[in-house]
Design a protein around this motif. Sequence first.
Motif, mmCIF file in Angstrom:
data_model
loop_
_atom_site.group_PDB
_atom_site.id
_atom_site.type_symbol
_atom_site.label_atom_id
_atom_site.label_comp_id
_atom_site.label_asym_id
_atom_site.label_seq_id
_atom_site.Cartn_x
_atom_site.Cartn_y
_atom_site.Cartn_z
ATOM 1 N N SER A 1 0.832 -1.200 0.000
ATOM 2 C CA SER A 1 0.000 0.000 0.000
ATOM 3 C C SER A 1 0.869 1.254 0.000
ATOM 4 N N PRO A 2 0.483 2.287 -0.764
ATOM 5 C CA PRO A 2 1.209 3.558 -0.706
ATOM 6 C C PRO A 2 1.166 4.181 0.687
ATOM 7 N N ASP A 3 0.159 3.804 1.484
ATOM 8 C CA ASP A 3 0.021 4.320 2.850
ATOM 9 C C ASP A 3 0.384 3.243 3.869
ATOM 10 N N PHE A 4 1.359 2.418 3.516
ATOM 11 C CA PHE A 4 1.701 1.292 4.374
ATOM 12 C C PHE A 4 2.078 1.739 5.788
ATOM 13 N N GLY A 5 2.688 2.896 5.903
ATOM 14 C CA GLY A 5 3.091 3.376 7.218
ATOM 15 C C GLY A 5 1.940 3.554 8.179
ATOM 16 N N THR A 6 0.725 3.744 7.634
ATOM 17 C CA THR A 6 -0.440 3.928 8.503
ATOM 18 C C THR A 6 -1.437 2.778 8.409
ATOM 19 N N ASP A 7 -1.620 2.181 7.204
ATOM 20 C CA ASP A 7 -2.637 1.120 7.097
ATOM 21 C C ASP A 7 -2.051 -0.288 7.174
ATOM 22 N N HIS A 8 -0.731 -0.437 6.934
ATOM 23 C CA HIS A 8 -0.037 -1.731 7.049
ATOM 24 C C HIS A 8 -0.598 -2.791 6.116
ATOM 25 N N TYR A 9 -1.078 -2.390 4.920
ATOM 26 C CA TYR A 9 -1.687 -3.344 4.002
ATOM 27 C C TYR A 9 -0.675 -3.896 3.003
ATOM 28 N N LEU A 10 -0.681 -5.215 2.888
ATOM 29 C CA LEU A 10 0.016 -5.928 1.832
ATOM 30 C C LEU A 10 -1.067 -6.519 0.925
ATOM 31 N N TYR A 11 -1.002 -6.230 -0.375
ATOM 32 C CA TYR A 11 -1.955 -6.750 -1.350
ATOM 33 C C TYR A 11 -1.340 -7.956 -2.058
ATOM 34 N N ALA A 12 -2.189 -8.917 -2.418
ATOM 35 C CA ALA A 12 -1.721 -10.111 -3.128
ATOM 36 C C ALA A 12 -2.735 -10.518 -4.181
ATOM 37 N N TYR A 13 -2.230 -10.999 -5.308
ATOM 38 C CA TYR A 13 -3.052 -11.577 -6.366
ATOM 39 C C TYR A 13 -3.009 -13.080 -6.169
ATOM 40 N N VAL A 14 -4.172 -13.699 -5.963
ATOM 41 C CA VAL A 14 -4.201 -15.119 -5.618
ATOM 42 C C VAL A 14 -5.187 -15.865 -6.512
ATOM 43 N N THR A 15 -4.864 -17.130 -6.752
ATOM 44 C CA THR A 15 -5.790 -18.039 -7.416
ATOM 45 C C THR A 15 -6.595 -18.752 -6.341
ATOM 46 N N ALA A 16 -7.908 -18.551 -6.353
ATOM 47 C CA ALA A 16 -8.802 -19.181 -5.387
ATOM 48 C C ALA A 16 -9.495 -20.383 -6.042
ATOM 49 N N GLN A 17 -10.515 -20.898 -5.374
ATOM 50 C CA GLN A 17 -11.185 -22.090 -5.878
ATOM 51 C C GLN A 17 -11.844 -21.858 -7.236
ATOM 52 N N ASP A 18 -12.463 -20.696 -7.406
ATOM 53 C CA ASP A 18 -13.254 -20.459 -8.612
ATOM 54 C C ASP A 18 -12.760 -19.313 -9.476
ATOM 55 N N ASP A 19 -11.786 -18.555 -9.013
ATOM 56 C CA ASP A 19 -11.359 -17.392 -9.771
ATOM 57 C C ASP A 19 -9.974 -16.951 -9.316
ATOM 58 N N ASN A 20 -9.452 -15.929 -9.999
ATOM 59 C CA ASN A 20 -8.322 -15.155 -9.505
ATOM 60 C C ASN A 20 -8.882 -13.898 -8.854
ATOM 61 N N ARG A 21 -8.193 -13.442 -7.788
ATOM 62 C CA ARG A 21 -8.708 -12.285 -7.061
ATOM 63 C C ARG A 21 -7.573 -11.519 -6.403
ATOM 64 N N VAL A 22 -7.877 -10.315 -5.972
ATOM 65 C CA VAL A 22 -6.931 -9.497 -5.209
ATOM 66 C C VAL A 22 -7.406 -9.457 -3.764
ATOM 67 N N GLY B 1 -1.373 -11.949 -13.051
ATOM 68 C CA GLY B 1 -0.883 -12.021 -11.681
ATOM 69 C C GLY B 1 -0.099 -10.843 -11.161
ATOM 70 N N ARG B 2 0.364 -9.948 -12.036
ATOM 71 C CA ARG B 2 1.170 -8.835 -11.539
ATOM 72 C C ARG B 2 0.255 -7.715 -11.054
ATOM 73 N N ILE B 3 0.529 -7.183 -9.865
ATOM 74 C CA ILE B 3 -0.202 -6.027 -9.338
ATOM 75 C C ILE B 3 0.813 -4.994 -8.873
ATOM 76 N N ARG B 4 0.409 -3.728 -8.977
ATOM 77 C CA ARG B 4 1.331 -2.672 -8.548
ATOM 78 C C ARG B 4 0.559 -1.373 -8.372
ATOM 79 N N PHE B 5 0.913 -0.613 -7.364
ATOM 80 C CA PHE B 5 0.337 0.721 -7.190
ATOM 81 C C PHE B 5 1.091 1.709 -8.074
ATOM 82 N N GLY B 6 0.316 2.564 -8.752
ATOM 83 C CA GLY B 6 0.916 3.551 -9.620
ATOM 84 C C GLY B 6 1.205 4.848 -8.909
ATOM 85 N N PRO B 7 1.831 5.807 -9.604
ATOM 86 C CA PRO B 7 2.099 7.122 -9.026
ATOM 87 C C PRO B 7 0.832 7.850 -8.609
ATOM 88 N N ASP B 8 -0.315 7.452 -9.173
ATOM 89 C CA ASP B 8 -1.588 8.079 -8.821
ATOM 90 C C ASP B 8 -2.225 7.467 -7.580
#
Length: 356
Positions: free
Chosen positions: A105-126, A160-167
Amino acid sequence: MSCLCLALAACTGPPRPPAPATDTGTPGTGPGTAVALPAPEVQERLDLQLDTPWSAVFLPDGTAVISERDTALIKVVRDGRATALGKVPGVVPGGEGGLLGLALSPDFGTDHYLYAYVTAQDDNRVVRLTLNGTGDGPLALGRPETVFSGIPKAETHNGGRIRFGPDGLLYVGTGDAQRREQPQDPNALGGKILRLTPDGRPAPGNPFGNAVYSLGHRNVQGLAWDGSGRLWASEFGPDVDDELNLILPGANYGWPEVTGAPHRAGFQDAKLVWPSTQDASPTGLEITGRTAYLGALHGERLWVVPLNGTEAGRPVAYFTGKYGRIRDVILAPNRRLWLLTNGQNPDFAVILRPLP
């Protein structure tokens, strides 16, 4: 294997000092001008005993966080050693699916979020998970919260690739999941680059009024921005025409109607094309300054590509065959590039000397 003839656009930037001749690969032909780039130099190899790593991000303190596709484990690297932080529940590995891309997360210092792209039982999801802990103390991985779902899955072509942009928005590269009708459909999620808010909603201003940012992709594998904020993406071709693309909102990159740079009306040409996938299969992408770095799976090398505005110059290959398949290329806070190998089992990281 056919001779590598690269289709590329002209590059007329100012010359740089010649690079040491470590491995020039096959320079190719075409209108592009070869630009001398500083040769990447290896500083160390970390034998981290990884199992099919797919992606890595760096915490503000320099700790590396790595995903393993088949084990669904998140591992952290400190002081040259990897330890398992936890297994992400709900991941269903299989074929090219599993625990794939990571983004901080761009605000990791405050929200502590790690995002992941995963394959689940029925779909791919974030999904996103909290990652708490600071300094040298222990880190704790929270339970995943789904922020976006419904991306098609298959044995192959899961993106599978995810990334936060400058925006501050989250960009998601998807594959066609062998559903060839999806990439040309602006209302389908397969074969796209998506643009989302951090909470997983379609970003305001998206060109089709939904989550889709660009379409006509086969299997997006790398996302990175240059110094002017332009988005570039690496993409697998079928058995020909691997691509490096400059991504424009609403643009159609052709799959499955066309590949490469055929100059067909209505489709966006790739800026760089590898006609033989044995030379590339480009995956992880990092851009620093005016240079793009791409890992190659089949090609088993690091491709270094000069960028000049909206054009890509002639690429140079390094480390061909030396480290096997290279899945991800990541810039660490200390400006060292990390290369993650893939399929060695155990896999390792190659650390390059700091970039200028």
